[in-house]
Design a protein around this motif. Structure first.
Motif, short mmCIF file in Angstrom:
data_model
loop_
_atom_site.label_atom_id
_atom_site.label_comp_id
_atom_site.label_asym_id
_atom_site.label_seq_id
_atom_site.Cartn_x
_atom_site.Cartn_y
_atom_site.Cartn_z
N GLU A 157 0.82 -1.21 0.00
CA GLU A 157 0.00 0.00 0.00
C GLU A 157 0.86 1.27 0.00
O GLU A 157 0.60 2.21 -0.75
CB GLU A 157 -0.93 -0.01 1.22
CG GLU A 157 -1.80 1.22 1.35
CD GLU A 157 -2.60 1.22 2.65
OE1 GLU A 157 -2.73 2.30 3.24
OE2 GLU A 157 -3.06 0.14 3.06
N GLU A 158 1.89 1.28 0.83
CA GLU A 158 2.72 2.49 0.93
C GLU A 158 3.49 2.75 -0.35
O GLU A 158 3.56 3.88 -0.81
CB GLU A 158 3.65 2.39 2.14
CG GLU A 158 2.89 2.52 3.44
CD GLU A 158 3.76 2.76 4.64
OE1 GLU A 158 4.99 2.82 4.52
OE2 GLU A 158 3.18 2.92 5.72
N GLU A 159 4.06 1.69 -0.93
CA GLU A 159 4.77 1.88 -2.20
C GLU A 159 3.82 2.37 -3.28
O GLU A 159 4.17 3.27 -4.06
CB GLU A 159 5.45 0.59 -2.65
CG GLU A 159 6.74 0.30 -1.92
CD GLU A 159 7.49 -0.87 -2.53
OE1 GLU A 159 7.57 -0.95 -3.79
OE2 GLU A 159 8.01 -1.70 -1.76
N ALA A 160 2.63 1.79 -3.36
CA ALA A 160 1.66 2.20 -4.37
C ALA A 160 1.24 3.66 -4.19
O ALA A 160 1.12 4.40 -5.18
CB ALA A 160 0.43 1.28 -4.33
N THR A 161 1.04 4.07 -2.96
CA THR A 161 0.63 5.45 -2.69
C THR A 161 1.71 6.44 -3.12
O THR A 161 1.43 7.43 -3.81
CB THR A 161 0.31 5.64 -1.19
OG1 THR A 161 -0.78 4.78 -0.85
CG2 THR A 161 -0.05 7.08 -0.87
N ILE B 58 1.83 9.27 -6.21
CA ILE B 58 2.17 10.69 -6.05
C ILE B 58 3.27 11.07 -7.04
O ILE B 58 3.19 12.12 -7.69
CB ILE B 58 2.59 11.00 -4.60
CG1 ILE B 58 1.40 10.81 -3.65
CG2 ILE B 58 3.16 12.42 -4.48
CD1 ILE B 58 1.76 10.83 -2.17
N VAL B 59 4.28 10.22 -7.20
CA VAL B 59 5.34 10.48 -8.18
C VAL B 59 4.73 10.59 -9.58
O VAL B 59 5.06 11.52 -10.34
CB VAL B 59 6.44 9.38 -8.14
CG1 VAL B 59 7.39 9.51 -9.32
CG2 VAL B 59 7.21 9.45 -6.83
N GLY B 60 3.84 9.68 -9.92
CA GLY B 60 3.19 9.72 -11.23
C GLY B 60 2.40 11.00 -11.44
O GLY B 60 2.44 11.60 -12.53
N ARG B 61 1.70 11.44 -10.44
CA ARG B 61 0.92 12.68 -10.55
C ARG B 61 1.85 13.89 -10.67
O ARG B 61 1.54 14.83 -11.40
CB ARG B 61 -0.02 12.79 -9.36
CG ARG B 61 -1.11 11.70 -9.44
CD ARG B 61 -2.00 11.69 -8.25
NE ARG B 61 -2.90 12.82 -8.32
CZ ARG B 61 -3.67 13.20 -7.31
NH1 ARG B 61 -3.66 12.54 -6.17
NH2 ARG B 61 -4.47 14.25 -7.45
N LEU B 62 2.98 13.85 -9.97
CA LEU B 62 3.94 14.93 -10.11
C LEU B 62 4.55 14.95 -11.52
O LEU B 62 4.80 16.02 -12.07
CB LEU B 62 5.04 14.82 -9.05
CG LEU B 62 4.61 15.20 -7.64
CD1 LEU B 62 5.62 14.70 -6.61
CD2 LEU B 62 4.41 16.71 -7.53
#
Length: 170
Positions: free
Chosen positions: A131-135, A139-143
């Motif tokens: 879950e933490e890696e996916a989250t 965020i990296v993808g959205r950035l």
């Protein structure tokens, strides 16, 4: 059932790594504060608190098993100063991947030693790390999608700032 000395040392190393993760997130939060991105800083501070909760779970496990929890030397030294949000969250993702691999290694060591009593705790952590890696990866993808779009970056900053506070003693 008390853990053998080797497993106790591995669990203590994980405790230390969880506290290190907290310091990494705290340092990353400082960088986002300096970049005038208070929402991202808030998100990172909340994550730092969650890492302390994780350390406490390992501490409680050792204590309940009759072992001696011990925090080793802790440092946030791997964090290079950067006010670039994408780099900040890539650093966070890299650290989460490091923690995930450490937990997998701990799981393997417990399996080899026949320590089934740690399975419940380690299964919880495996799910948590996915879950933490996916989250953080999201965020990296959205950035990356946001790029140099100031309004998009500020919208993401505001969204991340809404993460609720949970404390360190869950």
């Amino acid at each position: 059932m008390k853990l053998n000395d080797d497993l106790e040392a591995k669990f203590n190393a994980q405790i230390t790594l969880e506290f290190e993760a907290s310091l990494v997130y705290r340092q990353l939060a400082i960088e986002m504060d300096l970049a005038d991105l208070p929402g991202m800083a808030t998100w990172l501070r909340r994550q730092a608190d969650e890492e302390i909760v994780h350390a406490n779970k390992f501490i409680d496990h050792l204590d309940a098993r009759g072992n001696h929890p011990k925090i080793g030397d802790v440092s946030a030294g791997e964090v290079a100063p950067s006010q670039d949000p994408k780099q900040t969250f890539k650093t966070a993702l890299h650290h989460e991947q490091r923690v995930s691999e450490s937990i997998r290694e701990l799981y393997r060591a417990c399996s080899e030693a026949g320590d089934i009593d740690s399975n419940q705790l380690l299964n919880w952590f495996m799910s948590e790390q996915i879950e933490e890696e996916a989250t953080v990866d999201e965020i990296v993808g959205r950035l990356e999608m946001t790029g140099d779009d100031g309004p998009g970056l500020l919208r993401l900053d505001a969204e991340l700032g809404k993460r609720p506070q949970s404390g360190t003693e869950n």
